[in-house]
Design an enzyme around this catalytic site. Structure first.
Site, mmCIF file in Angstrom:
data_model
loop_
_atom_site.group_PDB
_atom_site.id
_atom_site.type_symbol
_atom_site.label_atom_id
_atom_site.label_comp_id
_atom_site.label_asym_id
_atom_site.label_seq_id
_atom_site.Cartn_x
_atom_site.Cartn_y
_atom_site.Cartn_z
ATOM 1 N N LYS A 267 33.270 25.041 -50.111
ATOM 2 C CA LYS A 267 34.343 24.369 -49.394
ATOM 3 C C LYS A 267 33.852 22.974 -48.991
ATOM 4 O O LYS A 267 32.755 22.836 -48.462
ATOM 5 C CB LYS A 267 34.717 25.216 -48.168
ATOM 6 C CG LYS A 267 36.014 24.849 -47.528
ATOM 7 C CD LYS A 267 36.578 25.971 -46.665
ATOM 8 C CE LYS A 267 37.843 25.506 -45.976
ATOM 9 N NZ LYS A 267 38.621 26.571 -45.384
ATOM 10 N N GLU A 351 47.727 39.176 -38.858
ATOM 11 C CA GLU A 351 48.501 39.123 -37.621
ATOM 12 C C GLU A 351 49.137 40.466 -37.283
ATOM 13 O O GLU A 351 49.177 40.864 -36.106
ATOM 14 C CB GLU A 351 49.580 38.037 -37.715
ATOM 15 C CG GLU A 351 49.056 36.607 -37.684
ATOM 16 C CD GLU A 351 48.539 36.095 -39.026
ATOM 17 O OE1 GLU A 351 48.643 36.839 -40.034
ATOM 18 O OE2 GLU A 351 48.036 34.957 -39.085
ATOM 19 N N ARG A 379 55.578 37.379 -38.976
ATOM 20 C CA ARG A 379 55.375 38.585 -39.789
ATOM 21 C C ARG A 379 55.102 39.835 -38.961
ATOM 22 O O ARG A 379 54.909 40.907 -39.513
ATOM 23 C CB ARG A 379 54.274 38.374 -40.831
ATOM 24 C CG ARG A 379 53.033 37.694 -40.366
ATOM 25 C CD ARG A 379 51.996 37.571 -41.464
ATOM 26 N NE ARG A 379 52.401 36.721 -42.571
ATOM 27 C CZ ARG A 379 51.721 36.569 -43.713
ATOM 28 N NH1 ARG A 379 50.588 37.221 -43.871
ATOM 29 N NH2 ARG A 379 52.139 35.790 -44.664
HETATM 30 C C1 LIG Z 1 49.689 34.209 -42.130
HETATM 31 C C2 LIG Z 1 48.805 33.019 -41.912
HETATM 32 N N1 LIG Z 1 47.921 33.044 -40.904
HETATM 33 C C3 LIG Z 1 47.118 31.984 -40.696
HETATM 34 C C4 LIG Z 1 47.188 30.896 -41.500
HETATM 35 C C5 LIG Z 1 46.350 29.670 -41.198
HETATM 36 N N2 LIG Z 1 45.408 29.414 -42.274
HETATM 37 C C6 LIG Z 1 45.665 28.512 -43.221
HETATM 38 S S1 LIG Z 1 44.465 28.381 -44.351
HETATM 39 C C7 LIG Z 1 43.553 29.552 -43.566
HETATM 40 C C8 LIG Z 1 42.221 29.942 -44.121
HETATM 41 C C9 LIG Z 1 42.330 30.257 -45.560
HETATM 42 O O1 LIG Z 1 41.087 30.563 -46.084
HETATM 43 P P1 LIG Z 1 40.969 30.765 -47.635
HETATM 44 O O2 LIG Z 1 42.118 31.532 -48.132
HETATM 45 O O3 LIG Z 1 39.632 31.323 -47.886
HETATM 46 O O4 LIG Z 1 41.109 29.306 -48.226
HETATM 47 P P2 LIG Z 1 40.040 28.109 -48.175
HETATM 48 O O5 LIG Z 1 40.624 27.121 -47.228
HETATM 49 O O6 LIG Z 1 38.734 28.649 -47.739
HETATM 50 O O7 LIG Z 1 40.000 27.600 -49.566
HETATM 51 C C10 LIG Z 1 44.199 30.021 -42.433
HETATM 52 C C11 LIG Z 1 43.668 31.021 -41.507
HETATM 53 C C12 LIG Z 1 48.151 30.901 -42.530
HETATM 54 N N3 LIG Z 1 48.357 29.857 -43.316
HETATM 55 N N4 LIG Z 1 48.929 31.982 -42.718
HETATM 56 MG MG LIG Z 2 37.852 30.522 -48.324
#
Ligand SMILES: Cc1ncc(C[n+]2csc(CCOP(=O)(O)OP(=O)(O)O)c2C)c(N)n1
Ligand SMILES: [Mg+2]
Ligand SMILES: CC(=O)[C@@H](O)[C@H](O)COP(=O)(O)O
Length: 599
Positions: A267, A351, A379
């Site tokens: 990342k 959630e 949700r």
């Molecule tokens: C239901 C929901 N909860 C929380 C989020 C906030 N959120 C956006 S990206 C993220 C982390 C995602 O991590 P990952 O899928 O590993 O993607 P990366 O950014 O590491 O590539 C979170 C918690 C969201 N978008 N949707």
């Molecule tokens: Mg990730």
């Protein structure tokens, strides 16, 4: 056809542009930097829109946008009228599915693949899901089903060991186990590949081996969790090696069963500051490329005011627990975690689980507080009704990002929570407009109420115009009398009060500011009835909101005056600054003043 060297040069060029644009507009920098090679490889092997790429969350789709005809507009990303920071089918036929919330890609991709199969379309559907999104329950519902999928479905698990913060939970540990033994899994993979390519009998031997319980299988063909679910597993693969990625994608194309490709990426790749601190560069506002983005997580905001207030309560009460669904910094819970690690729970992007888990804690005698963005609470509707309200569990939902959120746009607006919670039996909801009110409401939710309680507050900082509220007592509602007794009255709540109050002063109207939205005492309706015209201003959707409910109560009570409602009529509010959106909605001071002039 570009050579490997040219593709790598393209990746560098894209990275530079990403850093430049996000440093100006803000956005999800670290996640986008991590998938540049993957996106290039995907577009080399597949042809969109015939093949469809479904980005989970969609916050990492900037390179995809640049490679699909939007390169010259990438500098407009996340601005009003510009490109969205998330996939939007209305923006481009190359964006296969709307995203913004996590863990939906596998289900969506499976649906799209199945539709293609039914329609005789031989295109592929590729879901790209991060390890963070992979902690969400819906991903498993999708996997459980998709292992038997008959369409051309490929799932890419982009594993960077990070959600916004470090990935949490047993699945994260499992993935890290696979990642740290790549040689072992590649050996297994090459045995499988060899069998697949052995003419005539190879495939049969492989299938027999996969479905057998023999010791031979465990010796040479140890299954991953994914293979047990029915996927062909390829990986772990270096997600920054374009050749390897292309090779794996080509291979996946030839496999007739659903395939899961597990790639390891970094990342923030390519921008040292983001590599060193990927969490801080997950979502950023504009920053100086040379100096980097200062860590703003402790900066003054409703989230940090909440986080500090919770610590203040927890010092006195050991039964208080803090819960987040992967949003520790976003919700201000970092202070609580620091002070009370044993009472802090990061459950991953889960959630629904968080709500029912909190209800379990409450039923077991603790005092849980789940801090969650309004949009992500959507949700949990069933959990709030079924697992909380029906047994009158006393827990607190601290609803952050309530109301308009700005540049994230329609998928992230916090405009539905009031309507949603209003229909939940025995629910109590507060809407503080200042930090001081927030502290008061948190205390009221923890100790003054029973059953399910919530307080909702906006993204960002307290409005300086509301400093005068600090000199008034914190009450469930407060009347600010206008010029004329019995003339016009405006009912409102939350942050928008800062726009309503000066507008009402201009036209001499009274303002009834609610801090507690429900349940409401009879006195509110009685008070409104004493005016010749009632105006409602609500920063939330009209349907099922406080205005509609009170308007109907007024009508039922025989009120003969005029009723005017200004709320969000159309629930799809695109990206723009909060100020600009309020102006478009006629909810800025000037718009409200015009609204109040109506007779
Ligand atoms: C239901 C929901 N909860 C929380 C989020 C906030 N959120 C956006 S990206 C993220 C982390 C995602 O991590 P990952 O899928 O590993 O993607 P990366 O950014 O590491 O590539 C979170 C918690 C969201 N978008 N949707
Ligand atoms: Mg990730
Ligand atoms: C992609 C996503 O869902 C989150 O990263 C969101 O963009 C966070 O927004 P805030 O800036 O309001 O924390």
């Amino acid at each position: 056809m570009l050579s490997t060297a040219e593709l790598n040069a393209l990746a560098e060029e894209i990275r530079e542009r990403l850093i430049e644009v996000v440093s100006q507009n803000g956005g999800h920098l670290a996640s986008n930097l991590g998938v540049v090679e993957l996106t290039i490889a995907l577009h080399r092997i597949f042809t969109t829109p015939k093949d469809a790429i479904v980005w989970d969350v969609g916050h990492q789709s900037y390179t995809h946008k640049m490679l699909t005809g939007r390169r010259d507009r990438i500098d407009t990303i996340r601005t009003e009228g510009g490109l969205s920071g998330f996939p939007k089918p209305y923006e481009s036929e190359h964006d296969a599915f709307v995203a913004g919330h996590a863990s939906t890609s596998i289900s969506a991709a499976m649906g799209l693949a199945e539709a293609k199969r039914q329609r005789g379309d031989d295109g592929y559907v590729i879901a790209v899901i991060g390890d963070g999104a992979f902690t969400g329950g819906m991903a498993y519902e999708g996997l459980n089903n998709a292992g038997k999928a008959r369409g051309n479905l490929i799932i890419i698990l982009n594993d960077n060991d990070m959600s916004i913060s470090k990935s949490v939970g047993s699945v994260a540990n499992y993935l890290s186990e696979i990642r740290t033994k790549p040689a072992y899994f590649r050996f297994k993979d090459s045995v499988s590949h060899l069998l697949e390519r052995t003419p005539m009998v190879g495939r049969q031997i492989k299938d027999a081996l996969v479905s057998s319980k023999s010791k031979l299988k465990t010796a040479i063909y140890h299954n991953t969790f994914f293979e047990d679910l029915g996927f062909d597993y390829l990986g772990p693969i270096d997600g920054h090696d374009i050749d390897m990625l292309c090779g794996a994608l080509m291979r996946a194309k030839r496999i007739s069963r659903p395939v899961l490709i597990h790639i390891a990426t970094q990342k923030g790749k390519g921008y040292q500051k983001a590599e060193e601190n990927p969490g801080a560069y997950h979502g950023v506002s504009s920053f100086d490329i040379e100096k980097g983005n200062p860590d703003i997580s402790n900066e003054d905001s409703f989230s940090t005011a909440f986080g500090r207030a919770l610590v203040g309560q927890a010092i006195k009460d050991p039964s208080i627990c803090g819960i987040t669904a992967a949003m520790k910094y976003g919700t201000g819970l970092q202070f609580f975690k620091h002070k009370y690690p044993n009472r802090f729970y990061d459950v991953g992007i889960a959630e629904e689980h968080a709500v029912t888990f909190a209800s379990g804690l409450a039923t077991g005698g603790l005092r849980p507080v789940f801090a969650v963005y309004s949009t992500f609470l959507q949700r949990c509707y069933d959990q709030i009704i079924h697992d909380v309200a029906l047994q009158h569990a006393h827990l607190v939902l601290a609803i952050d990002r309530a109301g308009l959120v700005g540049q994230d746009g329609e998928t992230h607006q916090g405009i539905y929570d009031v309507s949603m919670l209003q229909s939940v039996p025995t629910m109590t909801l507060y809407s503080p407009a200042t930090y001081r009110e927030l502290r008061h409401c948190l205390n009221a939710c923890l100790y003054g109420e029973e059953g399910p309680c919530a307080l909702r507050y906006p993204r960002g900082k307290e409005d300086g115009r509301l400093a005068f509220l600090d000199d008034l007592p914190c009450e469930d509602h407060h009347l600010f009398p206008g010029k004329k007794k019995g003339g016009k009255v405006v009912l409102t709540y939350g942050r928008i009060f800062a726009e309503v109050y000066p507008a009402a002063q201009k036209v001499g109207a009274s303002v009834l500011k609610l801090t507690k939205l429900f349940p409401l005492g009879e006195d509110v309706c009685e008070l409104l009835c004493s005016y010749k015209a009632v105006y409602f201003v609500e920063e939330g959707i009209r349907s099922g909101g406080v205005s509609e409910r009170l308007a109907s109560q007024l009508a039922e009570s025989g009120y003969r005056g005029r009723i005017h409602i200004r709320a969000i009529e159309d629930g799809v509010i695109p990206q723009a600054s909060v100020e600009s959106t309020l102006a478009h909605l006629g909810m800025d001071e000037a718009g409200i003043a015009r609204f109040l002039e109506q007779e």
